[in-house]
Design a protein around this motif. Sequence first.
Motif, PDB file in Angstrom:
ATOM      1  N   TYR A  63      28.164  57.232   9.933  1.00  0.00           N
ATOM      2  CA  TYR A  63      28.650  57.321   8.553  1.00  0.00           C
ATOM      3  C   TYR A  63      29.243  58.700   8.278  1.00  0.00           C
ATOM      4  CZ  TYR A  63      28.273  57.824   3.443  1.00  0.00           C
ATOM      5  OH  TYR A  63      28.516  58.083   2.109  1.00  0.00           O
ATOM      6  N   LEU A  64      28.519  59.767   8.643  1.00  0.00           N
ATOM      7  CA  LEU A  64      29.010  61.128   8.412  1.00  0.00           C
ATOM      8  C   LEU A  64      30.235  61.426   9.274  1.00  0.00           C
ATOM      9  CD1 LEU A  64      25.764  63.289   8.103  1.00  0.00           C
ATOM     10  CD2 LEU A  64      27.343  62.642   6.282  1.00  0.00           C
ATOM     11  N   GLU A  65      30.243  60.923  10.510  1.00  0.00           N
ATOM     12  CA  GLU A  65      31.393  61.163  11.386  1.00  0.00           C
ATOM     13  C   GLU A  65      32.656  60.519  10.810  1.00  0.00           C
ATOM     14  OE1 GLU A  65      29.994  59.632  15.044  1.00  0.00           O
ATOM     15  OE2 GLU A  65      28.762  61.393  15.523  1.00  0.00           O
ATOM     16  N   ALA A  66      32.534  59.281  10.319  1.00  0.00           N
ATOM     17  CA  ALA A  66      33.690  58.602   9.734  1.00  0.00           C
ATOM     18  C   ALA A  66      34.131  59.301   8.450  1.00  0.00           C
ATOM     19  CB  ALA A  66      33.348  57.142   9.457  1.00  0.00           C
ATOM     20  N   LEU A  67      33.164  59.732   7.640  1.00  0.00           N
ATOM     21  CA  LEU A  67      33.471  60.412   6.380  1.00  0.00           C
ATOM     22  C   LEU A  67      34.214  61.723   6.643  1.00  0.00           C
ATOM     23  CD1 LEU A  67      33.097  60.539   3.275  1.00  0.00           C
ATOM     24  CD2 LEU A  67      30.920  61.696   3.689  1.00  0.00           C
ATOM     25  N   CYS A  68      33.708  62.532   7.572  1.00  0.00           N
ATOM     26  CA  CYS A  68      34.331  63.829   7.849  1.00  0.00           C
ATOM     27  C   CYS A  68      35.682  63.664   8.549  1.00  0.00           C
ATOM     28  CB  CYS A  68      33.389  64.689   8.688  1.00  0.00           C
ATOM     29  SG  CYS A  68      31.944  65.260   7.752  1.00  0.00           S
ATOM     30  N   ALA A  69      35.823  62.630   9.363  1.00  0.00           N
ATOM     31  CA  ALA A  69      37.128  62.371   9.981  1.00  0.00           C
ATOM     32  C   ALA A  69      38.156  62.028   8.917  1.00  0.00           C
ATOM     33  CB  ALA A  69      37.001  61.239  11.000  1.00  0.00           C
ATOM     34  N   SER A  70      37.746  61.252   7.921  1.00  0.00           N
ATOM     35  CA  SER A  70      38.649  60.906   6.826  1.00  0.00           C
ATOM     36  C   SER A  70      39.015  62.146   6.009  1.00  0.00           C
ATOM     37  CB  SER A  70      37.997  59.850   5.930  1.00  0.00           C
ATOM     38  OG  SER A  70      38.832  59.513   4.845  1.00  0.00           O
ATOM     39  N   LEU A  71      38.035  63.009   5.745  1.00  0.00           N
ATOM     40  CA  LEU A  71      38.310  64.254   5.008  1.00  0.00           C
ATOM     41  C   LEU A  71      39.263  65.158   5.796  1.00  0.00           C
ATOM     42  CD1 LEU A  71      34.737  65.095   3.649  1.00  0.00           C
ATOM     43  CD2 LEU A  71      36.723  64.435   2.291  1.00  0.00           C
ATOM     44  N   ALA A  72      39.065  65.223   7.105  1.00  0.00           N
ATOM     45  CA  ALA A  72      39.942  66.064   7.925  1.00  0.00           C
ATOM     46  C   ALA A  72      41.375  65.553   7.882  1.00  0.00           C
ATOM     47  CB  ALA A  72      39.424  66.097   9.362  1.00  0.00           C
ATOM     48  N   ARG A  73      41.547  64.220   7.940  1.00  0.00           N
ATOM     49  CA  ARG A  73      42.902  63.662   7.889  1.00  0.00           C
ATOM     50  C   ARG A  73      43.579  63.940   6.553  1.00  0.00           C
ATOM     51  NH1 ARG A  73      40.349  59.294  10.477  1.00  0.00           N
ATOM     52  NH2 ARG A  73      40.157  58.214   8.478  1.00  0.00           N
ATOM     53  N   SER A  74      42.827  63.780   5.451  1.00  0.00           N
ATOM     54  CA  SER A  74      43.438  63.882   4.129  1.00  0.00           C
ATOM     55  C   SER A  74      43.562  65.323   3.640  1.00  0.00           C
ATOM     56  CB  SER A  74      42.635  63.058   3.111  1.00  0.00           C
ATOM     57  OG  SER A  74      41.308  63.534   3.025  1.00  0.00           O
ATOM     58  N   MET A  75      42.578  66.171   3.973  1.00  0.00           N
ATOM     59  CA  MET A  75      42.558  67.530   3.426  1.00  0.00           C
ATOM     60  C   MET A  75      43.123  68.576   4.385  1.00  0.00           C
ATOM     61  SD  MET A  75      41.376  67.231   0.352  1.00  0.00           S
ATOM     62  CE  MET A  75      41.140  68.972  -0.021  1.00  0.00           C
ATOM     63  N   ILE A  76      43.063  68.317   5.687  1.00  0.00           N
ATOM     64  CA  ILE A  76      43.553  69.295   6.670  1.00  0.00           C
ATOM     65  C   ILE A  76      44.829  68.774   7.318  1.00  0.00           C
ATOM     66  CG2 ILE A  76      43.003  70.594   8.753  1.00  0.00           C
ATOM     67  CD1 ILE A  76      40.027  70.269   8.021  1.00  0.00           C
ATOM     68  N   GLY A  77      44.716  67.647   7.982  1.00  0.00           N
ATOM     69  CA  GLY A  77      45.886  66.964   8.543  1.00  0.00           C
ATOM     70  C   GLY A  77      46.768  67.809   9.426  1.00  0.00           C
ATOM     71  N   GLY A  78      46.201  68.768  10.154  1.00  0.00           N
ATOM     72  CA  GLY A  78      47.007  69.614  11.022  1.00  0.00           C
ATOM     73  C   GLY A  78      47.714  70.743  10.308  1.00  0.00           C
ATOM     74  N   ARG A  79      47.563  70.817   8.983  1.00  0.00           N
ATOM     75  CA  ARG A  79      48.252  71.864   8.217  1.00  0.00           C
ATOM     76  C   ARG A  79      47.484  73.184   8.219  1.00  0.00           C
ATOM     77  NH1 ARG A  79      48.242  67.263   5.227  1.00  0.00           N
ATOM     78  NH2 ARG A  79      46.541  68.048   3.922  1.00  0.00           N
ATOM     79  N   LYS A  80      46.180  73.131   8.502  1.00  0.00           N
ATOM     80  CA  LYS A  80      45.351  74.330   8.502  1.00  0.00           C
ATOM     81  C   LYS A  80      44.562  74.391   9.802  1.00  0.00           C
ATOM     82  CE  LYS A  80      44.691  74.113   3.461  1.00  0.00           C
ATOM     83  NZ  LYS A  80      43.706  74.058   2.362  1.00  0.00           N
ATOM     84  N   PRO A  81      44.287  75.617  10.305  1.00  0.00           N
ATOM     85  CA  PRO A  81      43.540  75.755  11.573  1.00  0.00           C
ATOM     86  C   PRO A  81      42.029  75.646  11.339  1.00  0.00           C
ATOM     87  CG  PRO A  81      44.195  77.916  10.792  1.00  0.00           C
ATOM     88  CD  PRO A  81      44.790  76.917   9.815  1.00  0.00           C
ATOM     89  N   ILE A  82      41.608  74.526  10.739  1.00  0.00           N
ATOM     90  CA  ILE A  82      40.201  74.319  10.397  1.00  0.00           C
ATOM     91  C   ILE A  82      39.719  73.049  11.089  1.00  0.00           C
ATOM     92  CG2 ILE A  82      38.533  73.979   8.519  1.00  0.00           C
ATOM     93  CD1 ILE A  82      40.613  75.216   6.626  1.00  0.00           C
ATOM     94  N   THR A  83      38.514  73.110  11.645  1.00  0.00           N
ATOM     95  CA  THR A  83      37.910  71.935  12.249  1.00  0.00           C
ATOM     96  C   THR A  83      36.609  71.599  11.526  1.00  0.00           C
ATOM     97  OG1 THR A  83      36.740  73.290  13.880  1.00  0.00           O
ATOM     98  CG2 THR A  83      38.881  72.393  14.518  1.00  0.00           C
ATOM     99  N   ILE A  84      36.284  70.315  11.493  1.00  0.00           N
ATOM    100  CA  ILE A  84      35.025  69.853  10.907  1.00  0.00           C
ATOM    101  C   ILE A  84      34.218  69.192  12.011  1.00  0.00           C
ATOM    102  CG2 ILE A  84      33.927  68.433   9.140  1.00  0.00           C
ATOM    103  CD1 ILE A  84      36.548  68.444   7.596  1.00  0.00           C
TER     104      ILE A  84
END
Length: 216
Positions: free
Chosen positions: A111-132
């Motif tokens: 559940y947390l892995e899917a949630l954080c993957a979705s947040l990474a796609r929508s909020m980071i999306g390769g635009r920032k050098p941040i990993t979750i």
Amino acid sequence: TMLLSSREILYGNGRQKSLLTIYDVTHQRKLEADSARLMLQKDLLLKEMRHRIANSLQLIASILLLKAGIVESEETRKHLEDAHERIMSIATVQKQLDPSAMGEDIQVAPYLEALCASLARSMIGGRKPITIRVHATAGAVSSEAAISFGLLTTELVINAIKHAFPDERPGMILVAYEELDSKWTLSIADDGVGKSENNANGRDGLGTSIIAALAN
């Protein structure tokens, strides 16, 4: 459909016989098939309902973001952007809950892995050098608890993405869940800049109030 059962019978004098029983289970099998079909229909309807709710939330969030782009007041723009992010966080949590698991315990790690993957796609999306990253031990919680700490996780992760890594600073956000002796701990940490001395002791914002309310 017939169900055939056979049992060997042994007599004291050494004789052997077989007892055969035949049951007509056609009606029982039909009821089982009908029940399975109804459960499948229920899950499909719940999934469709959740999908539509999430889409409606995203539509509302998009309207707020469009409005934020045309207002002249900077304070109003900030409030609209905050409202947009919180509605998106609710939509994200809504999407990650399996409708067939409502009322049942939900496995935390996937559940947390899917949630954080979705947040990474929508909020980071390769635009920032941040990993979750997610580190979660095996464990399960009720759907009600999953919704609460899904919103908690989303609120804190979005807050870290927004404030912890200014000026394209690279970094990592760690979401950790640990369960031990029927007790669990959820923590969200980052290696960003942290709070400045100017606002470390300032008044709590809306996000802090939301986090405290969800934790309670």
